[in-house]
Write a protein that holds these residues in place. Sequence first.
Motif, mmCIF file in Angstrom:
data_model
loop_
_atom_site.group_PDB
_atom_site.id
_atom_site.type_symbol
_atom_site.label_atom_id
_atom_site.label_comp_id
_atom_site.label_asym_id
_atom_site.label_seq_id
_atom_site.Cartn_x
_atom_site.Cartn_y
_atom_site.Cartn_z
ATOM 1 N N ALA A 39 0.830 -1.211 0.000
ATOM 2 C CA ALA A 39 0.000 0.000 0.000
ATOM 3 C C ALA A 39 0.856 1.250 0.000
ATOM 4 O O ALA A 39 0.582 2.221 -0.726
ATOM 5 N N ILE A 40 1.921 1.229 0.818
ATOM 6 C CA ILE A 40 2.827 2.380 0.870
ATOM 7 C C ILE A 40 3.511 2.582 -0.476
ATOM 8 O O ILE A 40 3.655 3.715 -0.955
ATOM 9 N N GLU A 41 3.910 1.478 -1.122
ATOM 10 C CA GLU A 41 4.590 1.586 -2.412
ATOM 11 C C GLU A 41 3.666 2.159 -3.478
ATOM 12 O O GLU A 41 4.091 2.942 -4.339
ATOM 13 N N ARG A 42 2.367 1.783 -3.443
ATOM 14 C CA ARG A 42 1.420 2.339 -4.416
ATOM 15 C C ARG A 42 1.310 3.854 -4.258
ATOM 16 O O ARG A 42 1.325 4.598 -5.251
ATOM 17 N N ILE A 43 1.201 4.311 -3.019
ATOM 18 C CA ILE A 43 1.096 5.758 -2.776
ATOM 19 C C ILE A 43 2.402 6.455 -3.186
ATOM 20 O O ILE A 43 2.381 7.555 -3.741
ATOM 21 N N ARG A 44 3.511 5.805 -2.935
ATOM 22 C CA ARG A 44 4.810 6.367 -3.313
ATOM 23 C C ARG A 44 4.893 6.560 -4.831
ATOM 24 O O ARG A 44 5.314 7.619 -5.308
ATOM 25 N N GLN A 45 4.497 5.541 -5.595
ATOM 26 C CA GLN A 45 4.534 5.632 -7.054
ATOM 27 C C GLN A 45 3.573 6.705 -7.566
ATOM 28 O O GLN A 45 3.908 7.475 -8.483
ATOM 29 N N PRO A 67 10.605 7.782 -8.307
ATOM 30 C CA PRO A 67 10.063 7.155 -7.087
ATOM 31 C C PRO A 67 11.073 7.108 -5.945
ATOM 32 O O PRO A 67 10.684 7.224 -4.774
ATOM 33 N N GLU A 68 12.360 6.940 -6.262
ATOM 34 C CA GLU A 68 13.363 6.899 -5.195
ATOM 35 C C GLU A 68 13.555 8.249 -4.521
ATOM 36 O O GLU A 68 14.211 8.341 -3.471
ATOM 37 N N ASP A 69 12.994 9.318 -5.105
ATOM 38 C CA ASP A 69 13.047 10.638 -4.476
ATOM 39 C C ASP A 69 11.827 10.911 -3.600
ATOM 40 O O ASP A 69 11.643 12.017 -3.106
ATOM 41 N N VAL A 70 10.979 9.904 -3.437
ATOM 42 C CA VAL A 70 9.835 9.979 -2.512
ATOM 43 C C VAL A 70 10.132 9.044 -1.348
ATOM 44 O O VAL A 70 10.296 7.835 -1.538
ATOM 45 N N MET A 71 10.234 9.612 -0.152
ATOM 46 C CA MET A 71 10.630 8.834 1.022
ATOM 47 C C MET A 71 9.453 8.658 1.978
ATOM 48 O O MET A 71 9.014 9.631 2.602
ATOM 49 N N PRO A 72 8.909 7.433 2.115
ATOM 50 C CA PRO A 72 7.820 7.193 3.075
ATOM 51 C C PRO A 72 8.380 7.131 4.501
ATOM 52 O O PRO A 72 9.313 6.369 4.775
ATOM 53 N N VAL A 73 7.844 7.927 5.402
ATOM 54 C CA VAL A 73 8.302 7.913 6.789
ATOM 55 C C VAL A 73 7.123 8.138 7.730
ATOM 56 O O VAL A 73 6.048 8.579 7.322
ATOM 57 N N SER A 74 7.385 7.844 8.980
ATOM 58 C CA SER A 74 6.476 8.257 10.054
ATOM 59 C C SER A 74 7.323 9.011 11.060
ATOM 60 O O SER A 74 8.068 8.401 11.841
ATOM 61 N N ALA A 75 7.267 10.334 10.988
ATOM 62 C CA ALA A 75 8.070 11.158 11.895
ATOM 63 C C ALA A 75 7.687 10.886 13.350
ATOM 64 O O ALA A 75 8.554 10.812 14.226
ATOM 65 N N LYS A 76 6.395 10.705 13.602
ATOM 66 C CA LYS A 76 5.926 10.463 14.971
ATOM 67 C C LYS A 76 6.502 9.162 15.518
ATOM 68 O O LYS A 76 7.045 9.118 16.629
ATOM 69 N N GLN A 77 6.389 8.076 14.726
ATOM 70 C CA GLN A 77 6.892 6.783 15.188
ATOM 71 C C GLN A 77 8.418 6.770 15.241
ATOM 72 O O GLN A 77 9.009 6.110 16.099
ATOM 73 N N GLY A 78 9.047 7.521 14.331
ATOM 74 C CA GLY A 78 10.503 7.618 14.360
ATOM 75 C C GLY A 78 10.980 8.292 15.633
ATOM 76 O O GLY A 78 11.992 7.889 16.230
ATOM 77 N N LEU A 79 10.251 9.337 16.054
ATOM 78 C CA LEU A 79 10.600 10.020 17.304
ATOM 79 C C LEU A 79 10.409 9.078 18.489
ATOM 80 O O LEU A 79 11.279 8.992 19.373
#
Length: 650
Positions: free
Chosen positions: A292-298, A308-320
Amino acid sequence: MPDAITLTGQVEAYHRWKKELVRNITQYRRWLEVNELLSDDVAQHLQRSIRLLVEDELTIAFVGEYSRGKTELINSLFFASHGQRLLPSEAGRTTMCPTELFFDRHTRSNYLRLLPIETRAENASLQQLRHRPEAWEVVELNPEDTESTAATLARVAEVTSVTREHASDLGFNEQMLDPDPESPDRVLVPAWRHAMISVQHPTLERGLRILDTPGLNALGSEPELTVSMLPSSQAVLFLLSADAGVTASDMTIWNEYIDTRDADHRAGRFAVLNKIDVLWDDLNGEDHTDAAIERIRQTTARQLSIAPEDVMPVSAKQGLMARVRDDEELRRRSGLSELEALISDRILTRKEQLISGDLVADLTHMLRDNQSALENQKASLAEEMDALEAHRTDRTALAELAERTRRDYDYYTRKLITLRSSRRLMESQGEVLEEIINLERFDEHCATTREKLESSWTTAGLNNTMNGFFRVLENDFNNLMTEGRRAEKMVNSIYRRYNEETTGHNLEPVPLRLGRHLIALRDLRSRADRFRRNPRTLLLEQRRLIHQFFTTIVSEARHIMEKTLEDILRWPREALLPVLQHTQQQKQRLERQFSRLREMTDDEKQVREQRKQLRQALETMEQQLRIAHKLERRIGEPTSDLLKAEQAAR
């Protein structure tokens, strides 16, 4: 467990690379002194190179609409060690004004500087206000007291209540402002125009500067941010929300302020697809979530027309949370490590390449010229040695060599006189260039433009006058380029003739490099065109429009003129530096050689002594050339090689 190469580690390696480069330049200066190759001009050139490295900064702008998680991501990347959010990013608390995060390496102090929103009414640009301490409210920070620091930094989210008319006078679009719940006829605007946060942090200490921007309304109402600060950032991270995708307002920010041909962003533009944790589906499993994340990324990549490699999926909240709890698995799922790797590998590496492209290349070229001079000196010493070994006490042969040396010395003496005359001619040529581009002439253009703007009664008249301002500036620049090419042609002929007469050398002139300033001016004109066409600009009252034009566009044009003038004043002194330095070195070498040979023809004992001294001199020359080769390799060593070597040593 830390990553193999974290963002902090890569920035630290980049800093060490610059520090090592400064050390190598210092050693190069000492090497020049030992070999009697250092002139005042070369010393100034090296000092300027060191200053550029020491003052070098990398600015990464975090851009996006409100509530996309820009400040949360900054907290995750840089301030997780505090165990809580240092910058305000909770629900309902957001950065309301452009905010710069850095460490003040001059004062080495921690503080928050706030510029009141009312300064927008003044006839002063943000750049000018930076040099007026009294215009700012300053609060000292204590990084050891996290609670107090977080409470103080929360002030960047402050708002103030003003009338709708006053909001419009300050440049805001009142339709995009929240009403004051306690007074419906008033609206809420940011309390501060700009914030500067100096905080001691390992990454910021190394020259990284973060620009945290508010949403679309603030971007459009602070022209200096979009005309100057944002385009000059070396890299942009564009924040999107995974649950919302690319909205209309997101697309407006991308098209109008990021994906523009006149922006710098040489280190890259990247989209950060934040809040991917809303897509985490524990029932269907991680593979389903990843798909699902990859579809949104594309999809995001197609909408923004980027890879596509210039789109970075992250969760800033969970990363913190992962960093605060030291949860490596959660950090992996948050995508924070991949984002750090992108900043490290793509942005910092590109920044290093930009430095290498100019500064390192110039230093390497100078070193090779110096090595060539030493090689010539070594060949002359070897020739003396051969004469001594072959003829022993044949004074006639020594006398012939001495006479030839004297003639060569006289030649380089005359050549040095000629080159110094040429340099005086170059200085007069510099005065011609300065007559074309100077601040007095620029101020005249500004005064004429202001007068025409104030007397214009139509939008077309205002637009024509703004266009006319750039036409006269570009006309000056075209004249400057023409005169500059004429000056460079004269310098090239001097070098060509010199290289032909002194065979075996291929010295190259120092370029004038005016083209980069003309490109910067044309880029600014493109940004000014967008400023003129912006619907908000068209709705501005004439006095306000003129004010914004001068405090943003004209102020940036002045900065370009100042940079151009620096090159115009510097170039005439440096254009002939390589041939002057080479000629001076040859003259000194021949003078010493002639003195030795003359002594040897007068005294047999001197022959034996000089033979011994020549052997020592040749050994010293070999040693100095080895040092020079080593310096050349070290100066050209990239950060990646330094980091690999350090990792291998661990």
